[in-house]
Every structure is written in structure tokens, then in C-alpha cells.
Design a protein around this motif. Sequence first.
Motif, PDB file in Angstrom:
ATOM      1  N   ALA A  57      48.078  41.119  42.384  1.00 44.71           N
ATOM      2  CA  ALA A  57      47.818  42.075  43.460  1.00 44.71           C
ATOM      3  C   ALA A  57      46.963  43.240  42.971  1.00 44.71           C
ATOM      4  CB  ALA A  57      49.143  42.586  44.028  1.00 44.71           C
ATOM      5  N   ALA A  58      47.227  43.713  41.765  1.00 41.55           N
ATOM      6  CA  ALA A  58      46.443  44.828  41.212  1.00 41.55           C
ATOM      7  C   ALA A  58      44.989  44.427  41.001  1.00 41.55           C
ATOM      8  CB  ALA A  58      47.059  45.297  39.893  1.00 41.55           C
ATOM      9  N   THR A  59      44.769  43.199  40.589  1.00 36.73           N
ATOM     10  CA  THR A  59      43.404  42.711  40.404  1.00 36.73           C
ATOM     11  C   THR A  59      42.644  42.753  41.723  1.00 36.73           C
ATOM     12  OG1 THR A  59      44.114  41.263  38.619  1.00 36.73           O
ATOM     13  CG2 THR A  59      42.027  40.730  39.651  1.00 36.73           C
ATOM     14  N   SER A  60      43.260  42.250  42.766  1.00 38.12           N
ATOM     15  CA  SER A  60      42.612  42.250  44.088  1.00 38.12           C
ATOM     16  C   SER A  60      42.418  43.670  44.602  1.00 38.12           C
ATOM     17  CB  SER A  60      43.459  41.464  45.085  1.00 38.12           C
ATOM     18  OG  SER A  60      43.593  40.143  44.671  1.00 38.12           O
ATOM     19  N   LEU A  65      39.027  48.878  45.982  1.00 39.83           N
ATOM     20  CA  LEU A  65      39.364  50.297  46.002  1.00 39.83           C
ATOM     21  C   LEU A  65      38.110  51.116  46.306  1.00 39.83           C
ATOM     22  CD1 LEU A  65      41.858  52.096  45.441  1.00 39.83           C
ATOM     23  CD2 LEU A  65      41.034  52.329  43.120  1.00 39.83           C
ATOM     24  N   PRO A  66      38.159  51.999  47.297  1.00 36.55           N
ATOM     25  CA  PRO A  66      36.981  52.820  47.623  1.00 36.55           C
ATOM     26  C   PRO A  66      36.579  53.703  46.436  1.00 36.55           C
ATOM     27  CG  PRO A  66      38.639  53.010  49.353  1.00 36.55           C
ATOM     28  CD  PRO A  66      39.261  52.256  48.222  1.00 36.55           C
ATOM     29  N   THR A  82      40.381  44.776  35.744  1.00 34.73           N
ATOM     30  CA  THR A  82      40.608  43.496  36.426  1.00 34.73           C
ATOM     31  C   THR A  82      40.631  42.346  35.427  1.00 34.73           C
ATOM     32  OG1 THR A  82      38.254  43.321  36.955  1.00 34.73           O
ATOM     33  CG2 THR A  82      39.686  44.226  38.649  1.00 34.73           C
ATOM     34  N   ALA A  83      39.807  42.412  34.395  1.00 34.30           N
ATOM     35  CA  ALA A  83      39.841  41.384  33.354  1.00 34.30           C
ATOM     36  C   ALA A  83      41.175  41.416  32.617  1.00 34.30           C
ATOM     37  CB  ALA A  83      38.690  41.568  32.383  1.00 34.30           C
TER      38      ALA A  83
END
Length: 173
Positions: A57-60, A65-66, A82-83
Amino acid sequence: MTGQANEREPRAGARQARSEQYLDNDLKGQRRWYSTRASAYKTRAQACSFAVIVAGAATSFLQVLPAGWLPASPANWVPVATAAFGALVVLLEGWQRISRYNETWPSYRAASERMKREQRLYVNGAGAYRGTEEEEAYLRFVEAVEAIIAEEQKLYWQGRPDEVSTKTPPNPA
């Protein structure tokens, strides 16, 4: 009725003591081991699964994120974050596959519960123990518990053929 209950209590007490001696001393707490390990493996499986969900979820979320909400330029840290979350997902899924917590804890729980049930039947003289002599009942109890352990071990190794050596041991002749 009360005479029957009083007659049964001493026998049940003796059977309880004998079954606990077998489970605790002879098997070195095998039932407790299965129960404790099942609880620990279930907790670990759930923790790993939850961490995978959070990292996914954090990756997505980081990707959409603005830019105004970010403390620094997204070009600096969003790809790295994200990696890192993606790597975390891969590592956790790999560890779950290796450790097999989700596969193992249910069989451990089942073995523990079956041992508890067998002990209750033996102590209360029910099922296969109804109307049998004390020594015969005890031998049936031991055989039933040993069969439970053997079945659980068979299930454990069934899914792990690469971990079992198929070589025959050398002949010491």
C-alpha cells in the motif's frame, strides 16, 4: 448415580495423572510444544502478511502522493522509497515461502488439539477406552498419541521433499 460418579473419579484421576506423565515426561511436553509453536507460527504468518500489505500500500501511495505534500523534491526519494518497499515485499514473501508459517501452524494446532481430545477420551473412559482394562486403555492412548505425532510429521515432510535426504546411509559392515 452418585456412587457411579464417586467410582469414576478415582479412575479418572489416576488416568489423568498417567496421561500427563506420558505427555509431559515421556514426550517432553510434546503437546505443549505443538500448541506453543502453532501460536507463534500463526502470529509470525499474520505479521509477515500484514507487513506485505502495508509495504504494498505504501508503494502505491507514494507513487500518487501530490508534490505539494512532500518535504523535498519527489525525484530525490520517492523512487528509492518505492524500491525499498518493493524489496521488502519480495523479502517478506520469500521468507514466508521458506519458513512456511501459513502451512505449518494449522497442522501443529491440529496435532495439539487431537492430543488434547485423545487425553480427554482416555481420562473419561470414552470412545476406544470404554470398558477396557487399565493397561490396555493406556496402551491404546499411547498408540493414538504416537499416531497423531507420526501423521503430523508425515504431513510436515510431505511438502518438503527437497529437504529430506533420499540417500541410503552407508552400511557400517
